[in-house]
Write an enzyme that holds these catalytic residues in place. Structure first.
Site, short mmCIF file in Angstrom:
data_model
loop_
_atom_site.label_atom_id
_atom_site.label_comp_id
_atom_site.label_asym_id
_atom_site.label_seq_id
_atom_site.Cartn_x
_atom_site.Cartn_y
_atom_site.Cartn_z
N CYS A 1 0.83 -1.20 0.00
CA CYS A 1 0.00 0.00 0.00
C CYS A 1 0.87 1.25 0.00
O CYS A 1 1.98 1.24 0.50
CB CYS A 1 -0.91 0.02 1.23
SG CYS A 1 -2.02 -1.38 1.33
N ARG B 1 4.55 0.76 -6.44
CA ARG B 1 4.55 -0.16 -5.30
C ARG B 1 3.56 -1.30 -5.49
O ARG B 1 3.64 -2.32 -4.81
CB ARG B 1 4.20 0.62 -4.02
CG ARG B 1 5.24 1.65 -3.63
CD ARG B 1 4.74 2.54 -2.50
NE ARG B 1 4.49 1.82 -1.28
CZ ARG B 1 5.40 1.60 -0.33
NH1 ARG B 1 6.64 2.04 -0.49
NH2 ARG B 1 5.10 0.94 0.77
N TRP C 1 -3.22 -2.32 -1.75
CA TRP C 1 -2.92 -3.65 -2.28
C TRP C 1 -3.67 -4.63 -1.38
O TRP C 1 -3.37 -4.76 -0.20
CB TRP C 1 -1.42 -3.90 -2.25
CG TRP C 1 -0.95 -5.08 -3.01
CD1 TRP C 1 -0.63 -5.14 -4.34
CD2 TRP C 1 -0.72 -6.41 -2.50
NE1 TRP C 1 -0.20 -6.39 -4.67
CE2 TRP C 1 -0.24 -7.20 -3.56
CE3 TRP C 1 -0.84 -6.99 -1.23
CZ2 TRP C 1 0.09 -8.54 -3.41
CZ3 TRP C 1 -0.53 -8.33 -1.08
CH2 TRP C 1 -0.07 -9.08 -2.17
N ASN D 1 -0.96 1.25 5.89
CA ASN D 1 -0.12 0.28 5.19
C ASN D 1 0.33 -0.75 6.21
O ASN D 1 0.92 -0.40 7.24
CB ASN D 1 1.09 0.97 4.55
CG ASN D 1 2.03 -0.02 3.88
OD1 ASN D 1 1.63 -1.12 3.53
ND2 ASN D 1 3.27 0.38 3.69
N GLY D 2 0.04 -2.02 5.96
CA GLY D 2 0.43 -3.06 6.90
C GLY D 2 -0.75 -3.98 7.19
O GLY D 2 -1.75 -3.98 6.48
N GLN E 1 16.44 -4.66 -1.78
CA GLN E 1 16.52 -3.44 -2.57
C GLN E 1 15.89 -2.28 -1.82
O GLN E 1 16.49 -1.22 -1.67
CB GLN E 1 15.83 -3.64 -3.93
CG GLN E 1 15.98 -2.50 -4.90
CD GLN E 1 15.06 -1.31 -4.67
OE1 GLN E 1 15.47 -0.15 -4.81
NE2 GLN E 1 13.82 -1.55 -4.28
N SER E 2 14.68 -2.47 -1.32
CA SER E 2 13.95 -1.39 -0.66
C SER E 2 14.40 -1.18 0.78
O SER E 2 14.24 -0.09 1.34
CB SER E 2 12.44 -1.68 -0.66
OG SER E 2 12.15 -2.81 0.15
N GLU F 1 17.02 -16.15 -11.74
CA GLU F 1 16.61 -14.76 -11.89
C GLU F 1 16.00 -14.50 -13.27
O GLU F 1 15.01 -13.76 -13.39
CB GLU F 1 17.81 -13.83 -11.67
CG GLU F 1 17.53 -12.35 -11.84
CD GLU F 1 16.51 -11.80 -10.87
OE1 GLU F 1 16.04 -10.67 -11.11
OE2 GLU F 1 16.18 -12.49 -9.88
N LYS G 1 12.16 -13.18 -13.87
CA LYS G 1 11.78 -11.99 -14.62
C LYS G 1 10.66 -12.30 -15.60
O LYS G 1 9.71 -11.53 -15.76
CB LYS G 1 13.00 -11.43 -15.38
CG LYS G 1 13.99 -10.72 -14.49
CD LYS G 1 13.40 -9.42 -13.94
CE LYS G 1 13.88 -9.10 -12.55
NZ LYS G 1 13.46 -9.94 -11.46
N GLU H 1 7.45 -12.79 -13.61
CA GLU H 1 6.95 -11.56 -13.00
C GLU H 1 6.20 -10.68 -13.98
O GLU H 1 5.10 -10.20 -13.69
CB GLU H 1 8.11 -10.74 -12.42
CG GLU H 1 8.67 -11.25 -11.12
CD GLU H 1 9.81 -10.39 -10.63
OE1 GLU H 1 9.81 -10.02 -9.45
OE2 GLU H 1 10.70 -10.07 -11.43
N HIS I 1 17.37 -35.69 -13.04
CA HIS I 1 16.61 -36.15 -11.87
C HIS I 1 15.17 -35.62 -11.92
O HIS I 1 14.63 -35.20 -10.90
CB HIS I 1 17.31 -35.73 -10.59
CG HIS I 1 18.71 -36.24 -10.48
ND1 HIS I 1 19.01 -37.54 -10.18
CD2 HIS I 1 19.90 -35.61 -10.68
CE1 HIS I 1 20.32 -37.71 -10.18
NE2 HIS I 1 20.89 -36.55 -10.47
N LYS J 1 6.20 -3.62 -5.51
CA LYS J 1 7.63 -3.35 -5.47
C LYS J 1 8.21 -3.58 -4.08
O LYS J 1 9.22 -4.23 -3.92
CB LYS J 1 7.88 -1.91 -5.93
CG LYS J 1 9.36 -1.50 -5.97
CD LYS J 1 10.11 -2.28 -7.04
CE LYS J 1 11.53 -1.80 -7.19
NZ LYS J 1 12.28 -2.64 -8.14
#
Length: 678
Positions: free
Chosen positions: A2, A33, A107, A134-135, A417-418, A549, A553, A556, A572, A673
């Site tokens: 949020c 975000r 969100w 937010n939370g 990152q954040s 990674e 990507k 995502e 396997h 984000k």
């Protein structure tokens, strides 16, 4: 997750339309975000104080707050607000010398995206208390049951709605007892009852032109802008209250992050956990809440100066932020290394006082989520090689679920990152309790991770707006590589290896510029893959992380099923999936695992696999049996730095796949984000 934004103008005339646009633009800056609905609250006119069709007058003398909420994109909110304003015949040109407005992007966690579940959430029909949040409030069900027993009715499915209703309950209880109660007293009593993580902003017509913000776990920033020439907050380091208690015209902002305030001011305060920040009469008061004390203590806080330019949060000539950030990597890597490579050695100021402790660690534990985890995984072999210390990898959520052992002799390195990733921060709290040395690696100065770890390194990659991380990933790898060089600097046995890598690092941005020239080739490859349902990526050694990674990507942003796999595990299970229709990318650049990857390619080719091989320049003939597969040739660099080069074609592929498939590049479906909830 949020996004919270608030704007208060003091002693300066601002028209209602201007105030609304500041709030809307604040939300636009927070779009990256991730969100599914949004809302704002502004002041109406005093003469219209009634609750909708209710004939009863409002229980306050000030202007009635007007709340607008909408599911979907922010532009849907903007359109609906102006439509409602027109139907209300509200004067948008009316000036306010003082006005407090709040805004929010949501969100969804509790309740589907809808206007009723959007924020601001309200206490009642008269909007006596409004809250943006937010939370997650973990004890909201208990609070809700209590409030229902006291006659409150709930309109939404959210956990947030208990907060404004609890504020009204506290306020009403005090008023029934003929007690005068301040806004901060109401808020402190509310947060005394809350459990969980939150950043909150309160607005109330009982306390007109005031705002209160508080936080526990979730980020919240205060921005202060002086509108007089004689006051320069950026050169003053005194208490924020004494700086703002001057009666001079100013604008004050609250935001979930710095990106939303940089266009207004560079003077900011990162609000700490359990601080209550009260904006009243143009002044900023900061209180420290303590559950064990009846009254909060007043604390002194100084403003910081933001080192960021507005241009950094704009797309420039690019179509999307992700595209811009991929192409910024030569610059971001240069910035990451600037001032840290000196006279053939690595200097990391944030670690120098703790290098001896790290060198004597029992083990080094990397903790992260998603892309940050992958970056640490890419650099792990080099750190093990230079340090001689066992290096283990932990997904933050799994570490917490298992309550995995961490010892005082360990060094725990947290990568985000954040600097606000909820699982990573909870894992940090867990590690701190064990007495381990905690190191932070983050892109965000002043973040919770940066403040709570014992020491650390900022990656200095610059603003990253796209939800899918690109330039932060490559900068994280380079920072951890430099960290390995610094830790291993006392070893004679690895001296030549260290010197070789240190000499290679300055030329890395040029190699990245070279590989970015594959953009057109990756677009052509994306066109051939856009109708596919699945994609496999095989890597090993340093490039197992590249496989993970690259697949992440594609997942995502292109919303295509993709899996990164360890090539050594191919026989396997995964080999059963191979046929002539399933596209498979094999990363086979020159390193110690090259011959094994050649064997993997041969086995896949023998089973008619649809192969796409990434190889070092000049190796196409040796990796592609009979010229039967597509190749991606990339520049060759030192093995420990090759993941920085190899990921870029996969970033470009994911970007072009997303555009061709018609999906939102910068705001992928269901993702955020900054993941600030568990």
């Amino acid at each position: 997750m949020c996004g919270i934004f608030a704007y208060l103008n003091y002693n300066v005339a601002r028209e209602r339309r201007y105030i609304m646009e500041v709030l809307f633009n604040g939300l636009r800056r927070l779009e990256y975000r991730g969100y599914d609905s949004s809302g704002i609250a502004i002041d109406g006119d005093r003469e219209s104080n009634s609750a909708g069709d209710c004939a009863a007058p409002a229980p306050y003398d000030s202007a009635e707050p007007l709340v607008f909420r909408q599911a979907g994109k922010i532009e849907s909110l903007v359109g609906s607000v102006y439509s409602e304003v027109d139907s209300m015949d509200l004067d948008l040109e009316k000036p306010f010398m003082v006005h407090a407005g709040v805004a929010h992007t949501r969100w969804a966690t509790h309740g589907v995206p809808s206007p009723k579940n959007s924020h601001p959430q309200s206490s009642d029909l008269f909007n006596e208390f409004l809250v943006v949040h937010n939370g997650i409030i973990t004890n909201y069900e208990v609070l809700k049951e209590t409030l229902i027993r006291h006659g409150f009715t709930f309109e939404s499915d959210t956990d947030t709605e208990v907060i404004p209703k609890l504020a009204k309950f506290v306020f009403d209880q005090a008023r029934e007892g003929d007690q005068a109660v301040s806004f901060s007293q109401v808020v402190i009593e509310v947060i005394r009852q809350l459990e969980g993580a939150y950043a909150l902003i309160f607005k109330s017509p009982h306390y007109p032109n005031e705002l209160i913000a508080c936080k526990r776990g979730s980020t919240l920033i205060l921005g202060v802008k002086s509108l007089t020439d004689e006051r320069n907050y950026s050169s003053a380091f005194g208490d924020v209250k004494s700086l703002t208690a001057d009666g001079q015209p100013k604008e004050l902002f609250f935001s979930s992050d710095l990106y939303a305030i940089v266009e207004h001011t560079k003077n900011y305060l990162a609000i700490e956990d359990n601080e209550v920040v009260h904006l009243k009469d143009g002044s900023v008061s900061v209180l420290k809440f303590d559950h064990n004390k009846e009254k909060p203590a007043s604390v002194q806080r100084a403003l910081s100066v933001l080192e960021m330019e507005v241009e950094q949060i704009k797309k420039g000539n690019y179509d999307h932020f992700m595209q811009k950030e991929i192409h910024e990597q030569p610059h971001s890597l240069t910035t990451t290394m600037r001032g840290r490579l000196r006279d053939g050695s690595v200097v990391l100021g944030g670690l120098k006082d703790n290098l001896k402790t790290i060198r004597h660690s029992r083990r080094i534990i990397f903790v992260g989520c998603g892309t940050s985890y992958n970056a640490a995984l890419a650099a792990r072999p080099f750190l093990e090689e230079l340090s001689g210390i066992p290096v283990t990898m932990e997904l933050a959520s799994d570490l917490l679920d298992r309550q995995g052992p961490i010892y005082r002799e360990d060094t725990a390195v947290f990568v985000s990152q954040s600097g606000e990733t909820a699982d990573t921060l909870l894992a940090l709290e867990y590690a701190l309790k064990s007495g381990a040395l905690c190191v932070g690696i983050t892109n965000t100065v002043g973040s919770t991770l940066a403040r709570k770890t014992h020491c650390g390194v900022h990656i200095n990659a610059g603003c990253e707006i796209g939800v899918a991380s690109t330039k932060a990933y490559t900068s994280q790898i380079v920072v951890i590589t430099m960290m390995a060089l610094a830790i291993g600097a006392d070893s004679l046995s690895t001296q030549s290896r260290r010197e070789s890598i240190i000499n290679t690092l300055p030329g890395l941005p040029e190699k990245v510029s070279e590989v970015l020239k594959l953009d057109g080739e990756m677009k052509d490859l994306a066109e051939s893959l856009m109708e596919m349902q699945s994609l496999l990526v095989f890597g090993r050694g340093y490039n197992y992380a590249t496989a993970l990674e690259g697949a992440l990507k594609v997942k995502e942003v292109a919303l295509m099923h993709s899996e990164g796999m360890l090539a050594g595990e191919m026989k396997h299970g995964p080999l059963a999936l191979v046929d002539e229709t399933l596209p498979i990318i094999v990363i086979a650049t020159r390193d110690a695992c090259f011959s094994q990857q050649q064997s993997v390619i041969q086995q896949l080719y023998a089973r008619n696999g649809r192969l796409i091989v990434m190889c070092s320049k000049g190796d196409a003939a040796s990796v592609c049996p009979g010229g039967s597969c597509r190749t991606i040739e990339v520049p060759r660099v030192a093995d420990c730095l090759q993941p920085v080069i190899n990921i870029i074609p996969l970033q470009l592929l994911a970007y072009h796949l997303t555009v061709l498939r018609g999906f939102d590049v910068d705001q992928p479906r269901n993702l955020a984000k900054s993941v600030t909830t568990q």
